[in-house]
Design a protein around this motif. Structure first.
Motif, mmCIF file in Angstrom:
data_model
loop_
_atom_site.group_PDB
_atom_site.id
_atom_site.type_symbol
_atom_site.label_atom_id
_atom_site.label_comp_id
_atom_site.label_asym_id
_atom_site.label_seq_id
_atom_site.Cartn_x
_atom_site.Cartn_y
_atom_site.Cartn_z
ATOM 1 N N LEU A 64 0.835 -1.215 0.000
ATOM 2 C CA LEU A 64 0.000 0.000 0.000
ATOM 3 C C LEU A 64 0.866 1.260 0.000
ATOM 4 N N LEU A 65 1.970 1.228 0.753
ATOM 5 C CA LEU A 65 2.869 2.381 0.769
ATOM 6 C C LEU A 65 3.465 2.613 -0.627
ATOM 7 N N GLY A 66 3.909 1.522 -1.262
ATOM 8 C CA GLY A 66 4.477 1.648 -2.605
ATOM 9 C C GLY A 66 3.479 2.171 -3.616
ATOM 10 N N LEU A 67 2.253 1.640 -3.557
ATOM 11 C CA LEU A 67 1.206 2.112 -4.475
ATOM 12 C C LEU A 67 0.853 3.572 -4.210
ATOM 13 N N GLY A 68 0.878 3.939 -2.908
ATOM 14 C CA GLY A 68 0.604 5.342 -2.562
ATOM 15 C C GLY A 68 1.664 6.269 -3.136
ATOM 16 N N LEU A 69 2.927 5.822 -3.069
ATOM 17 C CA LEU A 69 4.007 6.623 -3.646
ATOM 18 C C LEU A 69 3.855 6.754 -5.162
ATOM 19 N N ILE A 70 3.432 5.666 -5.824
ATOM 20 C CA ILE A 70 3.226 5.704 -7.281
ATOM 21 C C ILE A 70 2.108 6.684 -7.638
ATOM 22 N N ILE A 71 1.005 6.606 -6.861
ATOM 23 C CA ILE A 71 -0.124 7.520 -7.112
ATOM 24 C C ILE A 71 0.306 8.970 -6.898
ATOM 25 N N GLY A 72 1.071 9.220 -5.824
ATOM 26 C CA GLY A 72 1.539 10.581 -5.537
ATOM 27 C C GLY A 72 2.449 11.109 -6.635
ATOM 28 N N SER A 73 3.373 10.248 -7.094
ATOM 29 C CA SER A 73 4.288 10.647 -8.167
ATOM 30 C C SER A 73 3.515 10.963 -9.449
ATOM 31 N N ALA A 74 2.554 10.102 -9.765
ATOM 32 C CA ALA A 74 1.749 10.315 -10.971
ATOM 33 C C ALA A 74 0.954 11.611 -10.885
ATOM 34 N N MET A 75 0.448 11.918 -9.680
ATOM 35 C CA MET A 75 -0.336 13.141 -9.502
ATOM 36 C C MET A 75 0.542 14.377 -9.702
ATOM 37 N N ILE A 76 1.736 14.346 -9.084
ATOM 38 C CA ILE A 76 2.653 15.487 -9.256
ATOM 39 C C ILE A 76 3.033 15.645 -10.725
ATOM 40 N N SER A 77 3.294 14.511 -11.392
ATOM 41 C CA SER A 77 3.654 14.545 -12.810
ATOM 42 C C SER A 77 2.543 15.152 -13.656
ATOM 43 N N ARG A 78 1.296 14.760 -13.387
ATOM 44 C CA ARG A 78 0.164 15.265 -14.179
ATOM 45 C C ARG A 78 -0.072 16.740 -13.925
ATOM 46 N N ILE A 79 0.085 17.173 -12.667
ATOM 47 C CA ILE A 79 -0.086 18.605 -12.354
ATOM 48 C C ILE A 79 0.993 19.421 -13.068
ATOM 49 N N ALA A 80 2.253 18.941 -12.985
ATOM 50 C CA ALA A 80 3.350 19.643 -13.669
ATOM 51 C C ALA A 80 3.112 19.673 -15.178
ATOM 52 N N LYS A 81 2.585 18.565 -15.723
ATOM 53 C CA LYS A 81 2.304 18.492 -17.151
ATOM 54 C C LYS A 81 1.246 19.509 -17.564
ATOM 55 N N ALA A 82 0.217 19.664 -16.730
ATOM 56 C CA ALA A 82 -0.853 20.623 -17.039
ATOM 57 C C ALA A 82 -0.301 22.046 -17.092
ATOM 58 N N PHE A 83 0.512 22.407 -16.090
ATOM 59 C CA PHE A 83 1.092 23.752 -16.070
ATOM 60 C C PHE A 83 2.148 23.912 -17.168
ATOM 61 N N GLN A 84 2.839 22.829 -17.471
ATOM 62 C CA GLN A 84 3.830 22.861 -18.551
ATOM 63 C C GLN A 84 3.154 23.164 -19.884
ATOM 64 N N ASP A 85 2.065 22.469 -20.174
ATOM 65 C CA ASP A 85 1.335 22.705 -21.432
ATOM 66 C C ASP A 85 0.825 24.133 -21.506
ATOM 67 N N TYR A 86 0.356 24.658 -20.375
ATOM 68 C CA TYR A 86 -0.141 26.036 -20.351
ATOM 69 C C TYR A 86 1.002 27.013 -20.637
ATOM 70 N N ALA A 87 2.148 26.812 -19.973
ATOM 71 C CA ALA A 87 3.294 27.706 -20.165
ATOM 72 C C ALA A 87 3.789 27.651 -21.607
ATOM 73 N N VAL A 88 3.858 26.443 -22.176
ATOM 74 C CA VAL A 88 4.317 26.295 -23.571
ATOM 75 C C VAL A 88 3.365 27.002 -24.518
ATOM 76 N N ASN A 89 2.068 26.873 -24.286
ATOM 77 C CA ASN A 89 1.087 27.547 -25.149
ATOM 78 C C ASN A 89 1.177 29.060 -25.038
ATOM 79 N N VAL A 90 1.424 29.565 -23.826
ATOM 80 C CA VAL A 90 1.602 31.008 -23.656
ATOM 81 C C VAL A 90 2.826 31.478 -24.439
ATOM 82 N N ILE A 91 3.911 30.695 -24.362
ATOM 83 C CA ILE A 91 5.145 31.055 -25.076
ATOM 84 C C ILE A 91 4.909 31.103 -26.587
#
Length: 586
Positions: A64-91
């Motif tokens: 459960l701890l390992g799966l929780g870490l995977i979910i957390g990593s995926a969430m951070i990655s997706r949030i960063a990806k969303a802001f990354q796409d926004y920043a790239v589009n602004v550029i």
């Protein structure tokens, strides 16, 4: 590509932010295999038997701890990806808008002779293509290439911790694949340059065809135009197919090499596993990483292709931007009210011509005076107008406004006092109000209506269902020739010009409409609010002028009023007899 770097340097902070977000996105995406191998497979999945002996709770807690870490990593990655796409589009939006507006601004400031040598659609195509290709390259660079480089660094560090030899396989493979792709894509650059050239030519031809659609359809030339445009389209198609073949060849070589490399990595991993230098979880982790890294690297061909396209398009734009724009004289003098105009031995010769279009032409005019220039085709009338408008510069001699040489005068201060009515009425798609206020956006409706009244255009508004808000179509297609000309006169009068030029204003009209327009021109001249210059081939439109200058082969050969010129029995007299009839020439 210096132009690309020059524009991108204006958005350094945004680019740094986008790259940082891309790095965060990629790192946390790569954390999933790492957690899977080191926190789930190695300590738990490969040791299931040990936990069955009574440590089930510890097993499930760890899972459960390992799966929780995977979910957390995926969430951070997706949030960063969303802001990354926004920043790239602004550029890319800011970059594209700035590139396009600067290119358009520079194009509009070029000397008039630049536009005589090319079609307007070609310039537009250069701007649009450069913007689109650069936006595509920027997106690919940040989202794919940079993210892959971050991934390679991350995987290299993880692999080095397992075995110093393992990163070499990844690094050597990535370098060889990059060099191989770069070598194979060189041919694409030349093809892309030809594609850009042919596409630009096609855009110019298409714009011309659409602008002259009335002529094309009226003469039944639709199929002919389609065939002509299709020839260019087929040239582009052939080039695109050549490019596709090159790209497919690159993709085949890339795919084959990547597959071979993955098998080499797999063999090395099993070798290390056999000698207990890595565990099963490490093998699974590194196998996942091979897909993470070499999958995007297969897109390297597309990235290099987008680079080649952007490079070719930017080269065209660079050529456009390097052309010298019209320059105001140093310490230019503003002429606020044109009272006198003079040509002092003015000559002008086109670059491709063997003789001067104008040869030592001299004349003068004062406010309230109406002068006219007549002569056969090729006598220099059109050149004279373009010199008056500042579109051409004299090869010799001087043009004087209020006794000030044009070379020291601010052209903008002169042009704001000009009004011109040409043979080809230049109207825009939109309403009557928009067309008239084009020359003076701040004008009131009262001023607009007064200008229409001066131009004897009340009948246009009378039959228009929405008055000034009536749509007239592109180029005034919904109006008759006389109505278009009256709107053109009204537009010129709206800015209350100090120098009013009628350039063959009635030559394309029927005799009745010509007579009506001529009367309007005469009424305007009688008000003596400005210097009025008439350029005409038909002599009936200039009879009322105070002085008439007769041009032949670029020289003034006769001058005087209508009656004086008839008495001379020269070229003017001959033209009068030919146009009006011998009975009116006596």
């Amino acid at each position: 590509m210096k132009l690309l770097y020059q524009y991108l340097s204006r958005y350094k902070l945004l680019i740094i932010l986008a790259l940082l977000l891309a790095a965060i996105n990629q790192v946390f995406s790569l954390m999933t295999p790492y957690i899977l191998g080191n926190y789930l497979i190695n300590p738990y999945a490969s040791k299931v038997e040990a936990f069955r002996a009574g440590a089930e709770q510890a097993y499930f807690n760890g899972i459960l701890l390992g799966l929780g870490l995977i979910i957390g990593s995926a969430m951070i990655s997706r949030i960063a990806k969303a802001f990354q796409d926004y920043a790239v589009n602004v550029i890319i939006q800011k970059f594209g808008a700035r590139l396009y507006t600067d290119g358009l601004k520079h194009s509009l400031q070029l000397p008039f002779q630049e536009f005589e040598d090319q079609r307007s659609g070609e310039t537009l195509s250069v701007l649009i293509k450069a913007r689109a290709d650069c936006e595509k390259f920027i997106t690919n660079f940040i989202n794919i290439l940079f993210a892959t480089l971050v991934g390679i660094v991350f995987v290299t560090i993880v692999a080095y911790r397992l075995s110093p030899m393992l990163p070499l396989i990844y690094l050597v493979g990535a370098v060889v694949l990059s060099l191989l792709t770069s070598f194979l894509s060189k041919r694409i650059k030349l093809i892309q340059k030809n594609i850009v050239k042919e596409t630009t030519s096609l855009a110019g031809s298409t714009t011309e065809s659409l602008r002259n659609i009335e002529l094309v359809k009226s003469l039944g030339l639709t199929d002919q135009e389609i065939s002509r445009l299709n020839n260019n389209t087929n040239k582009i198609l052939d080039l695109e197919l050549k490019k596709v073949k090159s790209i497919r060849s690159i993709s085949f070589v890339q795919g084959t090499f990547v597959n071979f490399l993955q098998q080499c990595i797999m063999f090395a991993l099993f070798y290390f596993l056999f000698h207990d230098r890595i565990q099963l979880g490490d093998l699974m982790m590194m196998q996942f990483y091979s897909f993470f890294i070499f999958g995007p690297l297969q897109e390297l061909g597309n990235i290099i292709l987008s680079y080649r396209e952007a490079d070719a398009s930017l080269q065209n734009l660079q050529n456009l931007m390097q052309k010298e724009v019209e320059q105001e004289p140093v310490n230019a003098v503003n002429v606020d009210d044109i009272n006198t105009l003079a040509f002092d031995k003015v000559s002008f010769q086109h670059k491709s011509s063997t003789r001067p279009a104008l040869d030592k032409v001299s004349f003068s005019a004062i406010k309230g005076e109406t002068i006219a220039f007549v002569g056969p085709s090729g006598s220099g009338k059109t050149t004279l107008v373009k010199l008056l408008l500042g579109l051409y510069k004299p090869s010799a001699g001087s043009i004087l406004y209020n006794n000030i040489d044009e070379r020291t005068v601010s052209l903008n201060s002169i042009r704001k006092q000009l009004g011109i009515v040409t043979q080809d009425t230049q109207l825009f798609s939109g309403t009557i109000r928009e067309n008239l206020k084009f020359v003076m956006p701040e004008a009131t409706d009262e001023a607009v209506l007064d200008a229409v009244h001066q131009a004897s255009g009340k009948s246009i508004l009378a039959r228009s269902d929405k008055g000034l808000d009536t749509i007239i179509g592109e180029g005034g297609l919904k109006l008759s020739g006389g109505e278009r000309q009256r709107l053109s006169i009204a537009r010129s009068l709206l800015r209350q010009p100090r120098l009013l030029i009628f350039d063959e204003a009635t030559s394309a009209l029927d005799s009745i409409t010509e007579s009506e327009i001529s009367e309007t021109m005469e009424e305007i001249s009688k008000e003596r609010n400005q210097i009025t210059i008439l350029i005409a081939h038909r002599l009936s439109t200039v009879m009322h002028a105070d002085r008439i200058f007769v041009l032949e082969k670029g020289k003034v050969i006769e001058q005087g009023n209508h009656n004086d010129l008839l008495d001379l029995k020269g070229l003017y007299y001959a033209m009068w007899r030919q146009q009006v009839g011998a009975e009116y020439a006596e």
